[in-house]
Design a protein around this motif. Structure first.
Motif, PDB file in Angstrom:
ATOM      1  N   PHE A 152      96.543  27.129  51.869  1.00 41.98           N
ATOM      2  CA  PHE A 152      97.628  27.629  51.007  1.00 41.98           C
ATOM      3  C   PHE A 152      97.586  29.154  50.858  1.00 41.98           C
ATOM      4  CE2 PHE A 152      99.392  28.748  46.815  1.00 41.98           C
ATOM      5  CZ  PHE A 152     100.669  28.221  46.942  1.00 41.98           C
ATOM      6  N   PHE A 153      96.393  29.704  50.636  1.00 40.95           N
ATOM      7  CA  PHE A 153      96.274  31.155  50.405  1.00 40.95           C
ATOM      8  C   PHE A 153      96.124  31.826  51.770  1.00 40.95           C
ATOM      9  CE2 PHE A 153      94.491  28.926  46.726  1.00 40.95           C
ATOM     10  CZ  PHE A 153      95.325  29.416  45.733  1.00 40.95           C
ATOM     11  N   THR A 154      97.189  32.449  52.255  1.00 38.34           N
ATOM     12  CA  THR A 154      97.176  32.905  53.644  1.00 38.34           C
ATOM     13  C   THR A 154      96.901  34.397  53.792  1.00 38.34           C
ATOM     14  OG1 THR A 154      99.579  33.083  53.549  1.00 38.34           O
ATOM     15  CG2 THR A 154      98.679  31.057  54.477  1.00 38.34           C
ATOM     16  N   ASP A 155      97.245  35.203  52.762  1.00 36.08           N
ATOM     17  CA  ASP A 155      97.005  36.647  52.850  1.00 36.08           C
ATOM     18  C   ASP A 155      97.178  37.239  51.451  1.00 36.08           C
ATOM     19  OD1 ASP A 155      96.491  39.153  53.897  1.00 36.08           O
ATOM     20  OD2 ASP A 155      98.024  39.046  55.449  1.00 36.08           O
ATOM     21  N   ILE A 156      97.080  38.571  51.370  1.00 31.97           N
ATOM     22  CA  ILE A 156      97.231  39.213  50.075  1.00 31.97           C
ATOM     23  C   ILE A 156      98.648  38.946  49.529  1.00 31.97           C
ATOM     24  CG2 ILE A 156      97.751  41.445  51.228  1.00 31.97           C
ATOM     25  CD1 ILE A 156      96.357  42.801  48.856  1.00 31.97           C
ATOM     26  N   PHE A 157      98.736  38.399  48.320  1.00 26.42           N
ATOM     27  CA  PHE A 157     100.012  38.040  47.680  1.00 26.42           C
ATOM     28  C   PHE A 157     100.886  37.162  48.589  1.00 26.42           C
ATOM     29  CE2 PHE A 157      99.022  42.256  45.688  1.00 26.42           C
ATOM     30  CZ  PHE A 157      98.725  41.763  44.432  1.00 26.42           C
ATOM     31  N   THR A 158     100.277  36.393  49.452  1.00 29.70           N
ATOM     32  CA  THR A 158     101.034  35.569  50.405  1.00 29.70           C
ATOM     33  C   THR A 158     100.434  34.161  50.460  1.00 29.70           C
ATOM     34  OG1 THR A 158     101.338  37.571  51.715  1.00 29.70           O
ATOM     35  CG2 THR A 158     101.964  35.530  52.773  1.00 29.70           C
ATOM     36  N   THR A 159     101.329  33.173  50.430  1.00 25.61           N
ATOM     37  CA  THR A 159     100.871  31.780  50.474  1.00 25.61           C
ATOM     38  C   THR A 159     101.709  30.999  51.487  1.00 25.61           C
ATOM     39  OG1 THR A 159     102.468  30.952  48.852  1.00 25.61           O
ATOM     40  CG2 THR A 159     100.418  31.886  47.968  1.00 25.61           C
ATOM     41  N   ALA A 160     101.377  29.715  51.588  1.00 24.78           N
ATOM     42  CA  ALA A 160     102.137  28.842  52.494  1.00 24.78           C
ATOM     43  C   ALA A 160     103.517  28.487  51.942  1.00 24.78           C
ATOM     44  CB  ALA A 160     101.338  27.560  52.740  1.00 24.78           C
ATOM     45  N   LEU A 161     103.825  28.897  50.708  1.00 28.61           N
ATOM     46  CA  LEU A 161     105.142  28.602  50.110  1.00 28.61           C
ATOM     47  C   LEU A 161     106.262  29.256  50.910  1.00 28.61           C
ATOM     48  CD1 LEU A 161     104.636  29.196  46.283  1.00 28.61           C
ATOM     49  CD2 LEU A 161     105.773  27.185  47.257  1.00 28.61           C
ATOM     50  N   GLY A 162     107.258  28.474  51.291  1.00 28.95           N
ATOM     51  CA  GLY A 162     108.444  29.051  51.921  1.00 28.95           C
ATOM     52  C   GLY A 162     109.337  29.699  50.869  1.00 28.95           C
ATOM     53  N   GLU A 163     110.265  30.532  51.316  1.00 28.57           N
ATOM     54  CA  GLU A 163     111.197  31.235  50.399  1.00 28.57           C
ATOM     55  C   GLU A 163     112.000  30.257  49.561  1.00 28.57           C
ATOM     56  OE1 GLU A 163     112.555  34.926  50.868  1.00 28.57           O
ATOM     57  OE2 GLU A 163     110.379  35.012  51.082  1.00 28.57           O
ATOM     58  N   ASP A 164     112.234  29.059  50.137  1.00 25.18           N
ATOM     59  CA  ASP A 164     113.093  28.091  49.449  1.00 25.18           C
ATOM     60  C   ASP A 164     112.285  26.966  48.815  1.00 25.18           C
ATOM     61  OD1 ASP A 164     112.201  27.032  51.793  1.00 25.18           O
ATOM     62  OD2 ASP A 164     114.153  26.433  52.578  1.00 25.18           O
ATOM     63  N   GLU A 165     110.984  27.196  48.597  1.00 33.08           N
ATOM     64  CA  GLU A 165     110.133  26.139  48.049  1.00 33.08           C
ATOM     65  C   GLU A 165     109.602  26.501  46.659  1.00 33.08           C
ATOM     66  OE1 GLU A 165     107.986  23.710  51.559  1.00 33.08           O
ATOM     67  OE2 GLU A 165     107.314  25.773  51.380  1.00 33.08           O
ATOM     68  N   ILE A 166     109.262  25.438  45.923  1.00 30.55           N
ATOM     69  CA  ILE A 166     108.673  25.590  44.588  1.00 30.55           C
ATOM     70  C   ILE A 166     107.355  24.824  44.571  1.00 30.55           C
ATOM     71  CG2 ILE A 166     108.946  24.889  42.161  1.00 30.55           C
ATOM     72  CD1 ILE A 166     111.960  25.336  42.493  1.00 30.55           C
ATOM     73  N   LEU A 167     106.335  25.450  44.024  1.00 25.60           N
ATOM     74  CA  LEU A 167     105.050  24.758  43.826  1.00 25.60           C
ATOM     75  C   LEU A 167     105.212  23.856  42.611  1.00 25.60           C
ATOM     76  CD1 LEU A 167     101.969  24.404  44.223  1.00 25.60           C
ATOM     77  CD2 LEU A 167     101.656  26.520  42.941  1.00 25.60           C
ATOM     78  N   THR A 168     104.971  22.550  42.783  1.00 28.07           N
ATOM     79  CA  THR A 168     105.208  21.633  41.652  1.00 28.07           C
ATOM     80  C   THR A 168     103.924  21.191  40.964  1.00 28.07           C
ATOM     81  OG1 THR A 168     105.255  19.726  43.120  1.00 28.07           O
ATOM     82  CG2 THR A 168     107.386  20.740  42.569  1.00 28.07           C
ATOM     83  N   ASP A 169     102.847  20.992  41.713  1.00 25.11           N
ATOM     84  CA  ASP A 169     101.601  20.600  41.041  1.00 25.11           C
ATOM     85  C   ASP A 169     100.387  20.890  41.904  1.00 25.11           C
ATOM     86  OD1 ASP A 169     100.956  18.202  42.709  1.00 25.11           O
ATOM     87  OD2 ASP A 169     102.727  17.351  41.759  1.00 25.11           O
ATOM     88  N   ILE A 170      99.252  20.813  41.251  1.00 26.20           N
ATOM     89  CA  ILE A 170      97.964  21.050  41.917  1.00 26.20           C
ATOM     90  C   ILE A 170      97.117  19.806  41.653  1.00 26.20           C
ATOM     91  CG2 ILE A 170      95.877  22.524  41.930  1.00 26.20           C
ATOM     92  CD1 ILE A 170      98.810  24.165  40.554  1.00 26.20           C
ATOM     93  N   ARG A 171      96.739  19.142  42.749  1.00 31.03           N
ATOM     94  CA  ARG A 171      95.972  17.891  42.635  1.00 31.03           C
ATOM     95  C   ARG A 171      94.499  18.218  42.880  1.00 31.03           C
ATOM     96  NH1 ARG A 171      96.877  12.285  43.620  1.00 31.03           N
ATOM     97  NH2 ARG A 171      95.019  11.384  44.551  1.00 31.03           N
ATOM     98  N   VAL A 172      93.676  17.910  41.890  1.00 32.63           N
ATOM     99  CA  VAL A 172      92.254  18.271  41.979  1.00 32.63           C
ATOM    100  C   VAL A 172      91.419  16.993  42.026  1.00 32.63           C
ATOM    101  CG1 VAL A 172      90.388  19.606  40.911  1.00 32.63           C
ATOM    102  CG2 VAL A 172      92.776  20.299  40.544  1.00 32.63           C
ATOM    103  N   PRO A 173      90.688  16.761  43.124  1.00 29.16           N
ATOM    104  CA  PRO A 173      89.835  15.568  43.178  1.00 29.16           C
ATOM    105  C   PRO A 173      88.808  15.593  42.041  1.00 29.16           C
ATOM    106  CG  PRO A 173      89.924  16.667  45.323  1.00 29.16           C
ATOM    107  CD  PRO A 173      90.585  17.584  44.330  1.00 29.16           C
TER     108      PRO A 173
END
Ligand code: FAD
Length: 284
Positions: A152-173
């Protein structure tokens, strides 16, 4: 320090927010707690024409039990993450780390999802998300997809999120049987980490069976110290043995130079903090 004028909408559902986001294109931006975005707007480093506030989407807030994992809504504010009984029981590393973020004001507005989406290399939150092998859910026009924290964390201030996407939740084992600790070095309380180390450890008798270590502010993204994790397997959980296993914890990192220190200073800090974090985690 006044942002450029923008329109503001607060949709009630994720679908509505996604429609607004795709209609707005480059001119639209999601706002969560605003603790990172508003300074950016005030400095006029960005000037979106439309802000889409996720605050009224109830489904994005709160923590739920999902069997072998807990699921934390992206809009769950930091103070709720710190206090939540499920987080404290099954992902205490996250609660401990988020409690070190800034001050109560910031922790009441800032959200777990906002911190992940913003991906500031100095943010404390991505390191435990990475060490806990969390999985992030992204909603887009084509449906939902999941991305492992490691991707998910791909670079400085950059993630796998597309321009048209929203992060909805974080699933933690759930990390049943693991101890954990977050060590953060700051010169002044309530500051950003000069370096941070998140560690989670499973012991077998007096020895470390398995360890997960992630580093804050040692490169453009949070970094898993995988070689050090392997070196810790089977090592006695005492100060000398752990320190010896962790000599290479900063290998492969690219820490920044700033007023707080240079890369060599940060590598030294990482080794010291990693030893403390692993020993604390092993003792819990
Ligand atoms: P916002 O500021 O609203 O958004 C940040 C970015 O993420 C924006 O680009 C936005 O479009 C995007 N975004 C937000 N949510 C989503 C979503 N669900 N889906 C897609 N994109 C989204 N952090 C630390 O870790 N440690 C600290 O010590 C620390 N100190 C701070 C001190 C101060 C004074 C301040 C103001 C902030 C500090 N922070 C610190 C940052 C804080 O944790 C922020 O809350 C966090 O980085 C951003 O969360 P937010 O909810 O406010 O996001």
């Amino acid at each position: 320090m006044i942002p450029a004028a923008f329109d503001y909408v607060a949709p009630a559902t994720v679908d509505e927010a996604l429609t607004l986001l795709s209609q707005g294109g480059d001119d639209a931006k999601i706002i969560a707690g605003g603790q990172s975005l508003l300074p950016v707007l005030k400095l006029r480093l960005a000037a979106p024409e439309l802000l889409i506030d996720l605050a009224k989407i109830d489904s994005l807030r709160g923590v739920r039990d999902d069997g072998d994992a807990i699921v934390i809504g992206a809009m769950t504010p930091h103070f709720e993450v710190v206090a939540d009984p499920l987080v404290r029981e099954h992902a205490s590393l996250l609660a401990e780390c988020v409690a070190t973020v800034a001050d109560p004001q910031v922790r009441h507005r800032g959200t777990l999802g906002g911190a992940c989406a913003h991906a500031d290399p100095a943010s404390d939150i991505p390191a435990p998300v990475l060490a806990l092998d969390a999985v992030l859910t992204l909603a887009g026009p084509g449906g939902r997809r999941t991305v492992a924290a490691a991707d998910f964390f791909t670079d400085i201030f950059t993630t796998a999120l597309g321009e048209d996407e929203i992060l909805t939740d974080i699933r933690v084992p759930k990390h049943t049987g693991w101890g954990s600790a977050y060590e953060k070095f700051v010169r002044v309380s309530q500051q950003w980490a000069i370096v941070g180390v998140a560690a989670t450890v499973r012991t077998d008798g007096d020895s470390i069976a398995e360890a997960r270590i992630a580093l804050t502010n040692m490169g453009s993204t949070p970094i898993r110290a995988r070689a050090a994790e392997q070196a810790l397997a089977g090592v006695r959980a005492d100060a000398d043995s752990v320190a010896a296993a962790l000599t290479g914890v900063a290998e492969g990192t690219a820490p920044p130079t700033d007023l707080n220190g240079d890369p060599e200073y940060r590598r030294q800090l990482a080794a010291v903090l990693a030893r403390r974090a692993v020993l604390s985690a092993a003792g819990r």
